[in-house]
Design a protein around this motif. Structure first.
Motif, short mmCIF file in Angstrom:
data_model
loop_
_atom_site.label_atom_id
_atom_site.label_comp_id
_atom_site.label_asym_id
_atom_site.label_seq_id
_atom_site.Cartn_x
_atom_site.Cartn_y
_atom_site.Cartn_z
N GLN A 20 -8.26 3.01 0.35
CA GLN A 20 -9.20 1.90 0.18
C GLN A 20 -8.91 0.78 1.17
O GLN A 20 -9.84 0.19 1.75
CB GLN A 20 -9.14 1.40 -1.26
N TYR A 21 -7.64 0.47 1.37
CA TYR A 21 -7.29 -0.58 2.34
C TYR A 21 -7.67 -0.15 3.75
O TYR A 21 -8.16 -0.97 4.55
CB TYR A 21 -5.80 -0.90 2.27
N LEU A 22 -7.45 1.12 4.09
CA LEU A 22 -7.78 1.59 5.43
C LEU A 22 -9.28 1.51 5.68
O LEU A 22 -9.72 1.18 6.78
CB LEU A 22 -7.28 3.02 5.63
N LEU A 23 -10.07 1.82 4.67
CA LEU A 23 -11.53 1.73 4.81
C LEU A 23 -11.96 0.29 5.07
O LEU A 23 -12.93 0.04 5.81
CB LEU A 23 -12.21 2.27 3.56
N ASN A 27 -11.36 1.94 9.49
CA ASN A 27 -12.59 2.73 9.44
C ASN A 27 -12.33 4.04 8.70
O ASN A 27 -11.20 4.37 8.34
CB ASN A 27 -13.10 3.01 10.85
N ARG A 28 -13.39 4.79 8.50
CA ARG A 28 -13.29 6.05 7.76
C ARG A 28 -12.43 7.07 8.50
O ARG A 28 -11.70 7.86 7.87
CB ARG A 28 -14.69 6.62 7.51
N GLN A 29 -12.49 7.08 9.83
CA GLN A 29 -11.70 8.04 10.60
C GLN A 29 -10.21 7.89 10.31
O GLN A 29 -9.50 8.88 10.13
CB GLN A 29 -11.96 7.86 12.10
N LEU A 30 -9.73 6.65 10.25
CA LEU A 30 -8.32 6.41 9.98
C LEU A 30 -7.98 6.82 8.55
O LEU A 30 -6.92 7.42 8.29
CB LEU A 30 -7.99 4.94 10.22
N ALA A 31 -8.85 6.49 7.61
CA ALA A 31 -8.61 6.86 6.21
C ALA A 31 -8.55 8.38 6.05
O ALA A 31 -7.69 8.90 5.32
CB ALA A 31 -9.70 6.28 5.33
N GLU A 32 -9.42 9.09 6.75
CA GLU A 32 -9.43 10.54 6.64
C GLU A 32 -8.19 11.15 7.31
O GLU A 32 -7.62 12.13 6.80
CB GLU A 32 -10.70 11.10 7.27
N ALA A 33 -7.76 10.58 8.42
CA ALA A 33 -6.55 11.07 9.08
C ALA A 33 -5.34 10.92 8.15
O ALA A 33 -4.49 11.81 8.08
CB ALA A 33 -6.32 10.32 10.39
N ASP A 80 -1.32 2.12 14.34
CA ASP A 80 -0.03 1.97 13.66
C ASP A 80 0.06 0.69 12.84
O ASP A 80 0.48 0.69 11.67
CB ASP A 80 1.10 2.02 14.69
N LYS A 81 -0.34 -0.44 13.41
CA LYS A 81 -0.22 -1.72 12.71
C LYS A 81 -1.12 -1.75 11.47
O LYS A 81 -0.70 -2.22 10.39
CB LYS A 81 -0.57 -2.88 13.64
N LYS A 82 -2.35 -1.27 11.60
CA LYS A 82 -3.26 -1.28 10.45
C LYS A 82 -2.77 -0.35 9.36
O LYS A 82 -2.89 -0.65 8.16
CB LYS A 82 -4.67 -0.88 10.91
N LEU A 83 -2.18 0.79 9.77
CA LEU A 83 -1.63 1.71 8.77
C LEU A 83 -0.47 1.05 8.03
O LEU A 83 -0.38 1.13 6.80
CB LEU A 83 -1.16 2.99 9.45
N LYS A 84 0.42 0.38 8.76
CA LYS A 84 1.54 -0.30 8.11
C LYS A 84 1.05 -1.40 7.18
O LYS A 84 1.60 -1.60 6.08
CB LYS A 84 2.48 -0.90 9.17
N ASP A 85 0.02 -2.14 7.61
CA ASP A 85 -0.54 -3.19 6.75
C ASP A 85 -1.08 -2.60 5.46
O ASP A 85 -0.86 -3.14 4.36
CB ASP A 85 -1.65 -3.94 7.49
N ALA A 86 -1.81 -1.48 5.58
CA ALA A 86 -2.40 -0.86 4.40
C ALA A 86 -1.31 -0.34 3.45
O ALA A 86 -1.39 -0.53 2.23
CB ALA A 86 -3.32 0.29 4.82
N ILE A 87 -0.30 0.30 4.01
CA ILE A 87 0.80 0.81 3.18
C ILE A 87 1.53 -0.35 2.51
O ILE A 87 1.87 -0.31 1.33
CB ILE A 87 1.78 1.65 4.02
N GLY A 88 1.77 -1.40 3.31
CA GLY A 88 2.48 -2.56 2.77
C GLY A 88 1.77 -3.18 1.58
O GLY A 88 2.40 -3.56 0.58
N LYS A 89 0.44 -3.28 1.67
CA LYS A 89 -0.33 -3.83 0.55
C LYS A 89 -0.36 -2.86 -0.63
O LYS A 89 -0.24 -3.26 -1.79
CB LYS A 89 -1.76 -4.14 1.01
N ALA A 90 -0.52 -1.55 -0.32
CA ALA A 90 -0.61 -0.56 -1.39
C ALA A 90 0.69 -0.41 -2.17
O ALA A 90 0.68 0.03 -3.32
CB ALA A 90 -1.02 0.79 -0.80
N LEU A 91 1.80 -0.80 -1.57
CA LEU A 91 3.09 -0.69 -2.24
C LEU A 91 3.25 -1.68 -3.40
O LEU A 91 4.14 -1.52 -4.24
CB LEU A 91 4.23 -0.91 -1.24
N LYS A 92 2.39 -2.71 -3.42
CA LYS A 92 2.51 -3.76 -4.44
C LYS A 92 3.95 -4.29 -4.52
O LYS A 92 4.65 -4.12 -5.52
CB LYS A 92 2.10 -3.24 -5.82
N PRO A 93 4.42 -4.91 -3.44
CA PRO A 93 5.83 -5.33 -3.37
C PRO A 93 6.30 -6.19 -4.54
O PRO A 93 7.46 -6.11 -4.96
CB PRO A 93 5.88 -6.11 -2.05
#
Length: 309
Positions: A20-23, A27-33, A80-93
């Protein structure tokens, strides 16, 4: 749950949150990857010791590894940066207590035949320098803590500071850190020499760390440490980090005298690139680099001074 009572487990809906964060962030391409790739993660210890700054109290650092087809891995790498941002948020630190540190990518389509060895000595040297710069960055981060930590001062022993560096390198993921290893030959040429810290990864030496405590330009003492680290210890031409723990009222004046001494030091190896000061990372750290040649093999040497007084 108290302010610092974390679960230390991934949120139940972690993958869905990442998508959801990647979308939204990309974009959808990154979320699907992301969905097409497999991933695993490693808890590398307390975030503070792993080099993460900011709101890190009692939180732990995670390194992620993604594995997938070339087209999907390429998409993830480019974002890479957007993926890290999405993971960082999804982790609920604030709940999990996890922070993301690094992401590594593996292309399952690549075979051993596809992984080319360096085509020239210059290319090999550039690869070694890049690896050495990564070690240097970690060294500087650890050095910052040494500089402001009141436990390290004029009374501290050289070995105690070396021990701290060894422990912190281990905390940063250098899993094969050897302290005072029997390695190379001693100054007398008769016995095995002792390396302060030998850093290796994947079975390969990537750094020799030589620490020395100084309060003045003790030429003989400095020369012995330089000679040991680049010749006696260093049969393979491994990147070398000579670190001075400096107790001096005028740190800048010390660095100028120290630099002058090294510039006029009679190196036993051929000099390919002369002593060159680098940008100061902070007020209590000075760095310079040079490239030496051992039997036709070039390797980087870094001189670091840390103010501990």
């Amino acid at each position: 749950m108290g302010e610092f009572d974390f679960t230390y487990i991934l949120p139940e809906n972690f993958e869905k949150r990442v998508v959801q964060y990647l979308l939204q962030l990309a974009n959808r391409q990154l979320a699907e990857a992301f969905q097409h790739c497999k991933y695993e993660y490693e808890d590398v210890g307390l975030a503070y010791y792993a080099g993460l700054r900011g709101d890190n109290w009692n939180k732990r650092a995670l390194d992620f590894t993604f594995e997938g087809a070339d087209k999907d891995i390429s998409v993830l790498k480019r974002a890479d940066k957007k993926l890290k941002d999405a993971i960082g948020k999804a982790l609920k630190p604030s709940e999990s207590g996890f922070l993301i540190r690094n992401v590594v990518y593996f292309d399952v389509d690549v075979s051993l035949e596809d992984v080319a060895s360096p085509s020239s000595n210059e290319e090999r040297l550039n690869c070694d320098i890049q690896t050495a710069k990564n070690v240097l960055n970690d060294l500087v981060q650890i050095g910052e803590r040494v500089c402001w930590n009141a436990l390290f001062n004029a009374e501290s022993s050289e070995n105690s500071i070396n021990d701290y560096f060894r422990d912190m390198f281990f905390a940063k993921g250098y899993l094969e850190v050897k302290d005072q290893s029997r390695h190379g030959v001693s100054a007398s040429g008769k016995d095995a020499a002792e390396v302060d810290i030998l850093l290796t990864k994947d079975g390969k030496e990537i750094g020799i760390f030589e620490g020395m405590k100084l309060n003045s330009i003790n030429a003989d003492y400095i020369d012995r440490h330089i000679n040991k680290s680049i010749t006696n210890y260093n049969a393979l031409g491994t990147a070398t980090f000579i670190v001075a723990y400096v107790n001096s009222a005028n740190f800048e004046a010390f660095w100028e005298r120290y630099s002058e001494h090294i510039l006029h030091y009679d190196f036993p190896l051929q000099i390919k690139e002369n002593f060159s000061p680098l940008v100061h990372p902070n007020a209590a750290t000075r760095i310079a680099s040079m490239i030496l040649t051992r039997d036709g093999f070039d390797f980087p040497v870094y001189f670091i001074a840390l103010k501990i007084s």
